[in-house]
Design an enzyme around this catalytic site. Structure first.
Site, PDB file in Angstrom:
ATOM      1  N   TYR A  48      -2.017  -1.233  10.828  1.00 51.65           N
ATOM      2  CA  TYR A  48      -2.054  -1.258   9.382  1.00 51.65           C
ATOM      3  C   TYR A  48      -0.845  -1.061   8.624  1.00 51.65           C
ATOM      4  O   TYR A  48      -0.402  -1.768   7.799  1.00 51.65           O
ATOM      5  CB  TYR A  48      -3.303  -0.778   8.921  1.00 51.65           C
ATOM      6  CG  TYR A  48      -3.534  -0.977   7.333  1.00 51.65           C
ATOM      7  CD1 TYR A  48      -3.693  -2.108   6.864  1.00 51.65           C
ATOM      8  CD2 TYR A  48      -3.326   0.010   6.477  1.00 51.65           C
ATOM      9  CE1 TYR A  48      -4.043  -2.234   5.310  1.00 51.65           C
ATOM     10  CE2 TYR A  48      -3.429  -0.080   5.232  1.00 51.65           C
ATOM     11  CZ  TYR A  48      -3.826  -1.234   4.563  1.00 51.65           C
ATOM     12  OH  TYR A  48      -3.893  -1.498   3.233  1.00 51.65           O
TER      13      TYR A  48
ATOM     14  N   SER B  18       0.894  -1.217  -0.055  1.00 48.25           N
ATOM     15  CA  SER B  18       0.073  -0.014   0.191  1.00 48.25           C
ATOM     16  C   SER B  18       0.922   1.201   0.035  1.00 48.25           C
ATOM     17  O   SER B  18       2.099   1.221   0.439  1.00 48.25           O
ATOM     18  CB  SER B  18      -0.876   0.058   1.134  1.00 48.25           C
ATOM     19  OG  SER B  18      -1.422   1.331   1.339  1.00 48.25           O
TER      20      SER B  18
HETATM   21  N1  LIG Z   1      -8.978  -0.432  -0.832  1.00 46.13           N
HETATM   22  C1  LIG Z   1      -7.835   0.092  -0.577  1.00 46.13           C
HETATM   23  O1  LIG Z   1      -7.953   1.371  -0.417  1.00 46.13           O
HETATM   24  C2  LIG Z   1      -6.454  -0.502  -0.606  1.00 46.13           C
HETATM   25  C3  LIG Z   1      -5.271   0.480  -0.674  1.00 46.13           C
HETATM   26  C4  LIG Z   1      -3.951  -0.010  -0.716  1.00 46.13           C
HETATM   27  C5  LIG Z   1      -3.954  -1.584  -0.573  1.00 46.13           C
HETATM   28  N2  LIG Z   1      -5.021  -2.263  -0.215  1.00 46.13           N
HETATM   29  C6  LIG Z   1      -4.525  -3.642   0.192  1.00 46.13           C
HETATM   30  O2  LIG Z   1      -5.431  -4.590  -0.988  1.00 46.13           O
HETATM   31  C7  LIG Z   1      -5.600  -5.654  -0.341  1.00 46.13           C
HETATM   32  C8  LIG Z   1      -6.968  -6.159  -0.729  1.00 46.13           C
HETATM   33  O3  LIG Z   1      -7.973  -5.297  -0.050  1.00 46.13           O
HETATM   34  P1  LIG Z   1      -9.319  -4.609  -0.574  1.00 46.13           P
HETATM   35  O4  LIG Z   1      -9.270  -3.085  -0.583  1.00 46.13           O
HETATM   36  O5  LIG Z   1      -9.827  -5.480  -1.691  1.00 46.13           O
HETATM   37  O6  LIG Z   1     -10.135  -5.153   0.784  1.00 46.13           O
HETATM   38  P2  LIG Z   1     -11.524  -5.990   1.040  1.00 46.13           P
HETATM   39  O7  LIG Z   1     -12.531  -5.451  -0.138  1.00 46.13           O
HETATM   40  O8  LIG Z   1     -11.878  -5.698   2.382  1.00 46.13           O
HETATM   41  O9  LIG Z   1     -11.152  -7.410   0.469  1.00 46.13           O
HETATM   42  C9  LIG Z   1     -10.393  -8.339   1.495  1.00 46.13           C
HETATM   43  C10 LIG Z   1     -10.227  -9.599   0.853  1.00 46.13           C
HETATM   44  O10 LIG Z   1      -9.512 -10.261   1.788  1.00 46.13           O
HETATM   45  C11 LIG Z   1     -10.021 -11.465   2.368  1.00 46.13           C
HETATM   46  N3  LIG Z   1      -9.786 -11.940   3.742  1.00 46.13           N
HETATM   47  C12 LIG Z   1     -10.056 -11.004   4.643  1.00 46.13           C
HETATM   48  N4  LIG Z   1      -9.708 -11.467   5.804  1.00 46.13           N
HETATM   49  C13 LIG Z   1      -9.029 -12.855   5.290  1.00 46.13           C
HETATM   50  C14 LIG Z   1      -8.558 -13.882   6.025  1.00 46.13           C
HETATM   51  N5  LIG Z   1      -8.428 -14.002   7.374  1.00 46.13           N
HETATM   52  N6  LIG Z   1      -8.389 -15.211   5.577  1.00 46.13           N
HETATM   53  C15 LIG Z   1      -8.566 -15.175   4.119  1.00 46.13           C
HETATM   54  N7  LIG Z   1      -8.857 -14.084   3.382  1.00 46.13           N
HETATM   55  C16 LIG Z   1      -9.282 -13.110   4.042  1.00 46.13           C
HETATM   56  C17 LIG Z   1     -11.591 -11.230   2.147  1.00 46.13           C
HETATM   57  O11 LIG Z   1     -12.327 -12.187   1.815  1.00 46.13           O
HETATM   58  P3  LIG Z   1     -13.328 -12.836   3.213  1.00 46.13           P
HETATM   59  O12 LIG Z   1     -13.765 -11.938   4.018  1.00 46.13           O
HETATM   60  O13 LIG Z   1     -14.191 -13.770   2.399  1.00 46.13           O
HETATM   61  O14 LIG Z   1     -12.207 -13.633   3.917  1.00 46.13           O
HETATM   62  C18 LIG Z   1     -11.651 -10.404   0.776  1.00 46.13           C
HETATM   63  O15 LIG Z   1     -11.653 -11.281  -0.303  1.00 46.13           O
HETATM   64  C19 LIG Z   1      -5.332  -5.694   1.097  1.00 46.13           C
HETATM   65  O16 LIG Z   1      -4.110  -6.181   1.117  1.00 46.13           O
HETATM   66  C20 LIG Z   1      -4.998  -4.070   1.300  1.00 46.13           C
HETATM   67  O17 LIG Z   1      -4.504  -4.035   2.216  1.00 46.13           O
HETATM   68  C21 LIG Z   1      -6.215  -1.744  -0.317  1.00 46.13           C
END
Ligand SMILES: NC(=O)c1ccc[n+]([C@@H]2O[C@H](COP(=O)([O-])OP(=O)(O)OC[C@H]3O[C@@H](n4cnc5c(N)ncnc54)[C@H](OP(=O)(O)O)[C@@H]3O)[C@@H](O)[C@H]2O)c1
Length: 277
Positions: free
Chosen positions: A156, A143
């Protein structure tokens, strides 16, 4: 397309958000998939859709990667199926928001287990197999939060700093081995990341997960060690911490996050912060 066609990619956190976008984009580029998250039904829906749309092989595995045995259970299942992974996308990630002392300790620990420990364990087991074959790749989703301390997302951002440091070091250790390692650093992306919190993202400043996924895969295909798949201004923010004293950067980030109301944000299952001096 060449970097992905005919390979098998394992994407963690593929039930929604950025992970789902990575899965769809990898399939569009011809990769077979193993999709991992906790929600089996959501994974199956995504898998059905991708099979229908792109005609690639898609397997799913519902596993909690924050559990102590999560990564080893996933590896055991891959072995039972005889599945070889060419590209590991460590995307699953989570975090708390709001003042650290008011956040639930369990959620912070789970975010370290998921963002750090599971990522490291999967990288170790699958990375060793790739190194033995002399080919393969790992994309770790970090990130822009990795590049400076983040008051009100303290734990985080620290997990993402780990992802950055760990990935760069490993990429250098494996340079020339046939195994490539890259960290991707999205900025704010329109996903459900804040859904379990009172915080929201301003749509004017978010990127679409589809665009972030495509830019990440383009960068990996070009051989990058770090990818910045968000808008240019997000990459520029990662330079500030290299130019200014760390205290200045942390105080400025704290001010910005207070302006965004993150000092009053909290997870929905924890109470609002009490007034602090
Ligand atoms: N969105 C942003 O602004 C942003 C910015 C920078 C980086 N990121 C990074 O991008 C990545 C994806 O985030 P996102 O924004 O797509 O978030 P999200 O919409 O909350 O999706 C998170 C994913 O991870 C899975 N997950 C959560 N806890 C888990 C666990 N204990 N075991 C296995 N799977 C798990 C969730 O599925 P289940 O709930 O079904 O397990 C879901 O598929 C993360 O690493 C985040 O830090 C996001």
């Amino acid at each position: 397309m060449g970097a992905y066609s005919g390979s098998t990619a394992l994407v963690t956190g593929a039930s929604k958000g950025l992970g789902e976008a990575y899965a769809r984009e990898l399939a569009r580029r011809g990769a077979d998939l193993v999709l991992v998250a906790r929600s089996g039904e959501a994974l199956d829906r995504v898998a059905d859709d991708i099979r229908r749309e792109h005609g690639v092989e898609v397997e799913t595995e519902a596993v909690d990667l924050a559990a102590a045995d999560g990564a080893s259970r996933l590896i055991a299942e891959l072995d039972r199926r005889g599945r070889v992974v060419d590209l590991l996308v460590n995307n699953a990630g989570a975090g708390t928001v709001g003042p650290f002392l008011d956040s639930a300790p369990d959620r912070n620990v789970a975010s370290v287990e998921l963002n750090v420990v599971a990522l490291m364990n999967l990288t170790h087991v699958l990375g060793r197999r790739m190194a033995a074959r002399g080919s393969g790749g790992i994309i770790n989703v970090g990130s822009t939060a990795a590049f400076q301390s983040m008051p009100y997302q303290a734990a985080y951002a620290a997990t993402k700093a780990f992802v950055l440091s760990f990935t760069e070091a490993l990429a250098e250790e494996l340079r020339g081995s046939g195994v490539r390692v890259m960290a991707a650093h999205p900025g704010a992306t329109a996903t459900g990341f804040f859904d379990h919190t009172t915080a929201t993202m301003n749509p004017a400043y978010t990127d679409s997960p589809e665009r972030v996924a495509a830019k990440t895969l383009d960068a990996y295909a070009k051989g990058a060690v770090n990818a910045y798949p968000g808008r240019v201004i997000m990459r520029v923010t990662t330079w500030v911490g290299r130019l200014l004293p760390r205290t200045t950067v942390t105080r400025t980030t704290g001010r910005l996050n207070r302006a965004l109301g993150l000092h009053r944000a909290h997870d929905l299952d924890t109470p609002a912060s009490p007034a602090r001096p």
